[in-house]
Design a protein around this motif. Structure first.
Motif, PDB file in Angstrom:
ATOM      1  N   THR A  17       3.969  25.756 -56.028  1.00  0.00           N
ATOM      2  CA  THR A  17       3.965  26.422 -54.728  1.00  0.00           C
ATOM      3  C   THR A  17       2.554  26.507 -54.162  1.00  0.00           C
ATOM      4  OG1 THR A  17       5.859  27.738 -55.462  1.00  0.00           O
ATOM      5  CG2 THR A  17       4.727  28.463 -53.483  1.00  0.00           C
ATOM      6  N   ALA A  34       4.253  32.473 -47.000  1.00  0.00           N
ATOM      7  CA  ALA A  34       5.651  32.803 -47.276  1.00  0.00           C
ATOM      8  C   ALA A  34       6.126  32.162 -48.583  1.00  0.00           C
ATOM      9  CB  ALA A  34       6.534  32.340 -46.115  1.00  0.00           C
ATOM     10  N   GLU A  38       7.557  34.208 -51.733  1.00  0.00           N
ATOM     11  CA  GLU A  38       8.944  33.964 -52.141  1.00  0.00           C
ATOM     12  C   GLU A  38       9.050  33.637 -53.618  1.00  0.00           C
ATOM     13  OE1 GLU A  38      13.048  33.760 -51.437  1.00  0.00           O
ATOM     14  OE2 GLU A  38      11.412  34.429 -50.127  1.00  0.00           O
ATOM     15  N   MET A  42      11.579  35.515 -56.613  1.00  0.00           N
ATOM     16  CA  MET A  42      12.776  34.831 -57.099  1.00  0.00           C
ATOM     17  C   MET A  42      13.007  35.120 -58.577  1.00  0.00           C
ATOM     18  SD  MET A  42      12.589  31.106 -55.220  1.00  0.00           S
ATOM     19  CE  MET A  42      14.189  30.633 -55.894  1.00  0.00           C
ATOM     20  N   TRP A  51      13.363  24.988 -56.060  1.00  0.00           N
ATOM     21  CA  TRP A  51      12.808  25.533 -54.817  1.00  0.00           C
ATOM     22  C   TRP A  51      11.326  25.183 -54.695  1.00  0.00           C
ATOM     23  CZ3 TRP A  51       9.040  29.070 -53.475  1.00  0.00           C
ATOM     24  CH2 TRP A  51       9.082  29.524 -52.155  1.00  0.00           C
ATOM     25  N   CYS A  55       9.381  22.971 -51.838  1.00  0.00           N
ATOM     26  CA  CYS A  55       8.179  23.386 -51.099  1.00  0.00           C
ATOM     27  C   CYS A  55       7.131  22.278 -51.094  1.00  0.00           C
ATOM     28  CB  CYS A  55       7.598  24.649 -51.719  1.00  0.00           C
ATOM     29  SG  CYS A  55       8.604  26.129 -51.449  1.00  0.00           S
TER      30      CYS A  55
END
Length: 310
Positions: A17, A34, A38, A42, A51, A55
């Motif tokens: 991320t 963001a 996030e 999670m 996820w 990203c």
């Protein structure tokens, strides 16, 4: 086993991320904030890594889109220039087959030789040619700021400075993630490290002249690299031409082979001049203008801080 895998999975997801956020262009900096928020919220599981990888793909897609929007016109013009020259040569009776036959070898010799010359003289920490090209094609850092973005930012900055603990308040807000900062609406500005450098120096009442000079020197390094690469291209074009002439002299007694070899040898210097003066030099000039546009933003912020912080 699960107790060991879960922390590693989360650590990898956070690293992915962060990489995705760093890949985003400056006008999407809020997305990066963001993403980081996030991933911390999670739950553990396979969906966490999926996820995070999503990203990363989104970051790459946005970066490529931003680069294409800035540099697409430049790339098209760079491609059209040699095609135009070859086409004009054909229109006025030239034999394009000679150029096309000699171009791969001459082109590789000139480009690779100039790169090798730059690599020999490069010191540790200096920008390379590829890094310089990336900086040039990325365009100015404040290109997406918008006509009123700087004025709105300065108005909000001045409003914060006018409060009782104004400088301390601004320092605290600069240390916060953009999602929680009063300057969160200006990611293009706040994700530029040189904007932060000017603001920190101005809030500390340091002389801004040396700071701005240092920023300009740092931002101008890619331009200097490209100009040196253009000079190296011309020298390597001369070398390629001399190598071709020596090859032609070896068959001096055979006119049917001598003429095409001499013509092919001259492609080297022609190719180097087109690259150096028709592509690299204009790119360096364009980047110099982009840097000056950004420097105008830095100077405006510095002048506003100097006038307000006493």
């Amino acid at each position: 086993m699960t107790a060991l895998v879960a922390p590693l999975r989360r650590r990898l997801a956070r690293a992915l991320t962060r990489h995705a956020a760093d890949s985003l262009p400056t006008h999407r900096a809020a997305w990066g904030e963001a993403m980081r928020a996030e991933v911390d919220g999670m739950a553990d599981g396979d969906g966490l890594l999926r996820w995070a990888l999503g990203c990363v793909m989104a970051g790459y897609r946005e970066r490529l889109g931003a680069a294409a929007s800035v540099s697409g016109g430049m790339v098209v013009r760079m491609v059209l220039l040699p095609l135009l020259l070859i086409g004009l040569d054909a229109v006025f009776g030239g034999r394009t087959t000679v150029i096309l036959h000699a171009l791969p070898g001459c082109g590789f010799t000139v480009l690779a030789g100039a790169w090798a010359v730059m690599a020999i003289g490069r010191r540790r920490g200096d920008d390379g040619v590829i890094a310089a090209l990336r900086a040039v094609l990325a365009g100015p850092r404040q290109a997406r700021l918008g006509p009123d973005g700087l004025e709105n930012f300065l108005a909000q900055l001045m409003a914060a400075l006018c409060q009782g603990d104004g400088p301390d308040l601004v320092r605290r807000e600069l240390s916060l993630p953009l999602g929680r900062s009063i300057f969160g609406a200006f990611p293009t500005l706040l994700h530029d490290p040189h904007v932060r450098m000017v603001m920190v120096a101005g809030l500390a009442k340091q002389p801004l002249g040396p700071v701005l000079e240092g920023i300009q020197m740092a931002r101008s390094r890619p331009e200097a690299v490209l100009r040196r690469y253009g000079d190296a291209l011309i020298w390597m074009g001369l070398v390629a031409t001399l190598m071709g002439v020596m090859k032609a002299l070896d068959v001096l007694g055979r006119p049917e082979a001598f003429g095409p070899l001499v013509a092919g040898a001259l492609v080297g210097i022609g190719f180097s001049l087109v690259c150096a003066k028709g592509v690299v030099r204009p790119l360096a000039d364009r980047f110099a203008h982009d840097v000056e546009d950004d420097m105008a933003v830095y100077r405006r912020i510095g002048a506003a801080l100097a006038a307000e912080v006493r």
